[in-house]
Design an enzyme around this catalytic site. Sequence first.
Site, PDB file in Angstrom:
ATOM      1  N   ASN A  63     -10.996  22.112  -3.037  1.00 50.48           N
ATOM      2  CA  ASN A  63     -10.178  22.802  -4.038  1.00 50.48           C
ATOM      3  C   ASN A  63     -11.083  23.528  -5.024  1.00 50.48           C
ATOM      4  OD1 ASN A  63      -7.283  21.376  -3.582  1.00 50.48           O
ATOM      5  ND2 ASN A  63      -8.892  19.828  -3.463  1.00 50.48           N
ATOM      6  N   SER A  64     -11.928  24.412  -4.503  1.00 52.62           N
ATOM      7  CA  SER A  64     -13.015  24.985  -5.310  1.00 52.62           C
ATOM      8  C   SER A  64     -12.547  26.020  -6.333  1.00 52.62           C
ATOM      9  CB  SER A  64     -14.060  25.622  -4.393  1.00 52.62           C
ATOM     10  OG  SER A  64     -13.499  26.704  -3.662  1.00 52.62           O
ATOM     11  N   LYS A  65     -11.256  26.352  -6.314  1.00 51.20           N
ATOM     12  CA  LYS A  65     -10.750  27.307  -7.300  1.00 51.20           C
ATOM     13  C   LYS A  65      -9.699  26.668  -8.199  1.00 51.20           C
ATOM     14  CE  LYS A  65     -11.866  31.391  -4.575  1.00 51.20           C
ATOM     15  NZ  LYS A  65     -11.407  32.677  -3.992  1.00 51.20           N
ATOM     16  N   ASN A  66      -9.848  25.383  -8.392  1.00 50.46           N
ATOM     17  CA  ASN A  66      -8.928  24.616  -9.223  1.00 50.46           C
ATOM     18  C   ASN A  66      -9.492  24.509 -10.640  1.00 50.46           C
ATOM     19  OD1 ASN A  66      -7.940  22.102 -10.552  1.00 50.46           O
ATOM     20  ND2 ASN A  66      -6.745  21.871  -8.686  1.00 50.46           N
ATOM     21  N   ASP A  99     -18.714  30.472  -0.750  1.00 49.47           N
ATOM     22  CA  ASP A  99     -17.931  31.513  -1.412  1.00 49.47           C
ATOM     23  C   ASP A  99     -18.802  32.118  -2.507  1.00 49.47           C
ATOM     24  OD1 ASP A  99     -16.144  33.165  -2.675  1.00 49.47           O
ATOM     25  OD2 ASP A  99     -14.731  31.598  -3.281  1.00 49.47           O
TER      26      ASP A  99
END
Length: 284
Positions: A63-66, A99
Amino acid sequence: MDYFRAVYVARELSPRALRLTTEALLRNPGNYTIWHFRRLVIDALDSDLVEETLFVDNLAEANSKNYQIWHHKRWLAEKLGPEAANDDHDFTRFILCHDAKNYHAWSHRQWVLQKLGGWDKELDFCHQLLEEDIFNNSAWNQRFFVITRSPLLGGLSAMWDSEVDYTIKAILQNPSNESPWRYLQGLYKGNPDSLITDERIPQLLLNILKENSYCVFAWNFLLDVLCKGLRPNKEIEEAVKGFTELDDAGSSDQDLPTRICSALERMDPIRVNYWAWRKSNLTL
């Protein structure tokens, strides 16, 4: 969630409440109320922060964009202090490998640098990323951040000359890459007069335009420096007039900036309105 709401209302700061937040976050890592309550429980229990870091890092990988996860990581890093710097840098490096433009990872990395340190290897890290992908605009942005903020490098004034050379080399390797052109402009932002007097700039533009007369970024940069007061030498005048006459861009009695804008209207039709606006706002 019903169990969680019960302990939340009761303000039960217990080991089972901590385990409950773990289960709830595995199902919904974006619930900021659970994260807030988890921090209260961790403080109350004086929990192992290293173990908590491992839990959060595992959750962040998927969940790297949380936003909530990265906020919690910052909270942990503040508590752990400078000893957390290397681990956090390694973790953001891992995320960026998957990313390269992850805003949250870059933002956290910059925060860690400013609060906890780790500047000594950051410029090399930026160089490595640009070696792997010269089009990585996030790496260019980070490089400028390091050059201007690092307490070890002496600031932009100390690094300016070598950075100009570094950027010119990158431009010559791939003139169609917009990022180093923007970076080059940023290097002169605090001293616009040097942009006009630096002999490397007109030479760079001539070299590019001789090889690629349709390079929009080179024409745009030339337009900018002319508008800032650059007095073009004979070679630049001939290059502009020769290309604009070939391109049928304006009459021969127009000044150089106007001729360039007219040429850019034809070369860059997507931004034709922008170039028309630039032309209408030229100070003759």
